[in-house]
Scaffold this active site. Structure first.
Site, PDB file in Angstrom:
ATOM      1  CG  HIS A 473      -5.025  38.992  71.464  1.00 49.81           C
ATOM      2  ND1 HIS A 473      -6.066  38.516  70.712  1.00 49.81           N
ATOM      3  CD2 HIS A 473      -5.503  40.113  72.071  1.00 49.81           C
ATOM      4  CE1 HIS A 473      -7.116  39.302  70.837  1.00 49.81           C
ATOM      5  NE2 HIS A 473      -6.790  40.285  71.658  1.00 49.81           N
ATOM      6  CB  ALA A 653      -2.134  32.865  66.831  1.00 50.83           C
ATOM      7  CG  HIS A 654      -5.211  36.364  67.839  1.00 51.45           C
ATOM      8  ND1 HIS A 654      -5.794  36.134  69.073  1.00 51.45           N
ATOM      9  CD2 HIS A 654      -5.450  35.266  67.099  1.00 51.45           C
ATOM     10  CE1 HIS A 654      -6.368  34.941  69.064  1.00 51.45           C
ATOM     11  NE2 HIS A 654      -6.163  34.395  67.875  1.00 51.45           N
ATOM     12  CD  GLN A 655      -0.280  38.265  63.701  1.00 47.46           C
ATOM     13  OE1 GLN A 655      -0.746  38.184  62.573  1.00 47.46           O
ATOM     14  NE2 GLN A 655      -0.101  37.198  64.468  1.00 47.46           N
TER      15      GLN A 655
END
Length: 724
Positions: A473, A653-655
């Site tokens: 993201h 901040a999103h994996q």
């Protein structure tokens, strides 16, 4: 990673191979980014600041050296970056310690420390704008160090011991009108009303032994969105559950509102994870509760188009089933997800106002706050009001009440298995130096999309999907200045509004969303474009009148992977795809328009080679700032300049997706129930299972997928597949 566990400066210097000459050059470079100035009147006039004279003097006089910036950078570098990065830094610092080397990198003939202050600043800008990506990455790392050390704490590192000492108020904050602590409402007098976990005392149980063995039915690795749900579901089904957490639980009474200490204590690698080329900066929670402890309460359900894509294109029909819908409902109920009674802080109001005036679709973001009157702007440091309903106060509490046990500061080295069947894990209690052997027939990896693939690889798994298909993201921040409007960007609920104007740009379900992020001084400084020290100080002084918006992209053609080297250090590859770059550019244009429609006088996307858009009275005279000639020309420049990795700040901040589910071993690292194709009894339950990026903040999706995996585990155990 905690500040108190970092090596001392001397230890860090030894670990990185630096010498006194290197350190002196590094200190001079850091100071060059924020040199002192005695022109407080000029500074105040440029920033339109009304700060008191004493606050301006403190703001203008304080340097990175006075805030021990070197003591911040080197210990983190020593423990998070591989040897070749240390070698590259040594080479660069050695070059800059000589006249010829400084000439090679900057065009100046004297050693960097001997340059005049203006020359040093110009030399630093040459690094920032270099055609060599590695030099731009070094500059960005130095700027982030200055932002954290100068703006992110009222704590100071002891220059000898590397320990923390309270030094009173941060010298920058008063001029920036930042209180340094939550002010939305009084903090609780105590936290007796909030559940707190109890951890096994392995030191006592081991009784002096350096190895300790424990048996359980199921061992869950990680306590975040995936691990918390699985632990609760298995414990409620009557199974003995042990949860191992690499990080450490932060007691409610130990809350700190210092950004740097929170970053180091609560995030993976102290918040310093980057791709190897520095193109993207990655934030991932690493504490008891995982990402749910530090996220911003945004609680979006997985979109229908995403579920449909996973079910059809990836042959995983569960994602459009009633069972998965039931999992989502169960998650939203237990995590207190609601869109009622939500108040918007000023930045979120600006997003809604601007979107409305433009005719962009917009709405309220549901929050996991239950019935609480939640107004917290510090949730990325752990909600000081103890109102956010993360796994640390929901699913993990349920697990504990049904007999689950917890061990913290426990790094799992590998999963053990025999003849294709899981037998447990081997781990290290990092604070005690005790080796832990866990015997269990069911092993669940919920380490997150960065660490689960590394653990599986260390454990001997060979599936080609492990570590690949990573989705991030990619995010680009855009900030704006409102001279006549107090923003207080740190105050109130963080992320409560959204515009989906670009969510499905091509009709395929891929695009971007506009949202409001956290904005505290260190974060603001790190993601603000540096054009000169005076310009940077001006923006910092305007902190209370600035807002930030992010363009969050559902990555479609970017290519990313995560892997580990021989020294067990994480590496991240990221290549921004052309489609995603275009979406990000369009998102920057849309964000700029939203800000202008809401009354901004200045908008800055921080793009390399692009100055901020500054409107004057003539531009605003028409009453239509969005369509004034200067703004229209600026949109054109945004598209022409484009988003180029290593030149524009890209965050994450999103994996997701690094051990994706698949209908076959060729399609995914695990099967449609989350179980390894290679080892029976080994499951994955975290965001690494996603077949693609979720396109929305993934907390609810992660929780729901983990809930589904838990049901599959219970079914398989009942059927005797992995008898406990």
């Amino acid at each position: 990673m905690s500040l108190k566990h970092l090596p001392s400066l001397d230890e860090a210097i030894a670990a990185t191979g630096l010498n006194d000459t290197h350190v002196n050059v590094l200190r001079a470079m850091l100071d060059a980014l924020l040199p002192p100035t005695d022109d407080t009147r000029g500074l105040a006039a440029a920033a339109n600041s009304t700060a008191p004279a004493h606050a301006l003097e403190s703001f203008a006089a304080t340097t990175p050296s006075q805030m021990d910036a070197v003591n911040v950078m080197l210990p983190v570098l020593a423990v998070t970056k591989p040897a070749h990065v240390h070698s590259q830094l040594r080479t660069m610092l050695w070059l800059l310690s000589t006249g010829p080397g400084t000439f090679l990198l900057t065009g100046y003939t004297k050693p960097f420390p001997d340059l005049s202050p203006p020359e040093k600043e110009t030399a630093m800008l040459m690094l920032a704008n270099s055609r060599i990506a590695d030099l731009r990455t070094v500059f960005h790392s130095l700027k982030v160090t200055v932002a954290l050390s100068c703006l992110g704490r009222s704590l100071k590192l002891d220059p000898v011991q590397g320990s923390i000492a309270f030094q009173g108020t941060n010298p920058f904050w008063e001029a920036m009108k930042y209180p340094g602590m939550p002010t939305e409402k009084p903090l609780p007098e105590n936290y007796d009303h909030v559940w707190s976990p109890t951890f096994l005392d392995i030191n006592t149980l081991a009784n002096g032994a350096k190895t300790f063995t424990i048996e359980t039915d199921a061992v869950v690795i990680g306590s975040g969105c995936g691990g918390g749900v699985v632990a609760a579901e298995l414990a409620k089904a009557g199974h003995r559950v042990l949860v191992l957490e690499k990080g450490k639980h932060r007691k409610w009474s130990d809350f700190t509102s210092n950004e740097m200490e929170s970053m180091f204590s609560l995030f993976e690698q102290g918040g310093s994870v980057q791709s190897d080329d520095g193109a993207i900066t990655v934030l991932a929670g690493s504490t008891f509760g995982g990402g749910s402890y530090v996220n911003w309460s945004c609680s979006l359900r997985p979109p229908h188009k995403v579920r449909e894509e996973w079910a059809t294109k990836h042959n995983l029909p569960h994602f459009t089933s009633k069972a998965f819908s039931d999992s989502i409902d169960a998650i939203c109920a237990r995590n207190g997800v609601t869109d009622q009674g939500i108040e918007h802080n000023v930045p979120n109001q600006i997003l809604l106002e601007g979107a409305k005036r433009l005719g962009y679709p917009s709405g309220v973001l549901p929050q996991n706050i239950g019935t609480n009157d939640h107004k917290c702007g510090f949730c990325h440091m752990g909600c000081p009001y103890a109102e956010k309903q993360g796994t640390h106060v929901t699913w993990l509490q349920d697990a504990a009440e049904h007999g689950a046990q917890f061990i913290q500061e426990c790094k799992v080295n590998r999963i053990t298995h025999k003849n294709g069947v899981a037998t447990g894990v081997r781990a290290t209690l990092t604070a005690l130096g005790i080796e832990l052997i866990v015997k269990a027939k069911t092993v669940v990896s919920s380490c997150g999309s960065l660490n689960t693939p590394l653990l599986l690889t260390r454990s001997g798994l060979k599936n080609a999907n492990i570590g690949r298909n990573l989705r991030l993201h990619p995010v680009v921040p855009v900030q704006a200045y409102f001279p006549d409007r107090e923003i207080k960007p740190y105050f109130g609920p963080i992320m409560t509004a959204i515009s989906n104007v670009l969510e499905d740009r091509t009709g395929s379900g891929y695009g971007a969303r506009l949202e409001i992020p956290i904005m505290h001084p260190a974060f603001f400084g790190a993601f603000s474009k540096y054009r000169s020290s005076s310009e940077w100080r001006r923006m910092l002084l305007q902190f209370n009148n600035r807002a930030m918006m992010i363009v969050l992209t559902r990555d479609e053609d970017s290519v990313s992977r995560v892997y580990e080297d021989a020294d067990s250090l994480m590496h991240l590859d990221f290549s921004l795809g052309s489609k995603d770059a275009t979406v990000l550019s369009e998102g920057v244009v849309a964000s700029t328009k939203v800000f202008l429609a809401a009354g901004a006088a200045e908008v800055d996307p921080g793009m390399h080679g692009l100055e901020a858009l500054v409107l004057d009275e003539q531009d605003l005279a028409t009453g239509d700032a969005v369509n004034c000639p200067k703004a229209v020309e600026y949109y054109k420049k945004i598209r022409e300049t484009g988003i180029v990795a290593t030149k524009t700040h890209i965050g994450c901040a999103h994996q997701m997706g690094s051990c994706r589910m698949g209908a076959s071993p060729a399609a995914g690292a695990v099967d449609p129930e989350g179980q390894s194709w290679e080892i029976k009894g080994l499951y994955v339950a975290d965001a690494s299972l996603f077949p693609t990026a979720s396109g929305v903040n993934p907390m609810i999706t992660t929780l729901s997928v983990a809930h589904s995996v838990a049901q599959f585990i219970k079914k398989n155990l009942s059927a005797g597949q992995s008898k406990l």
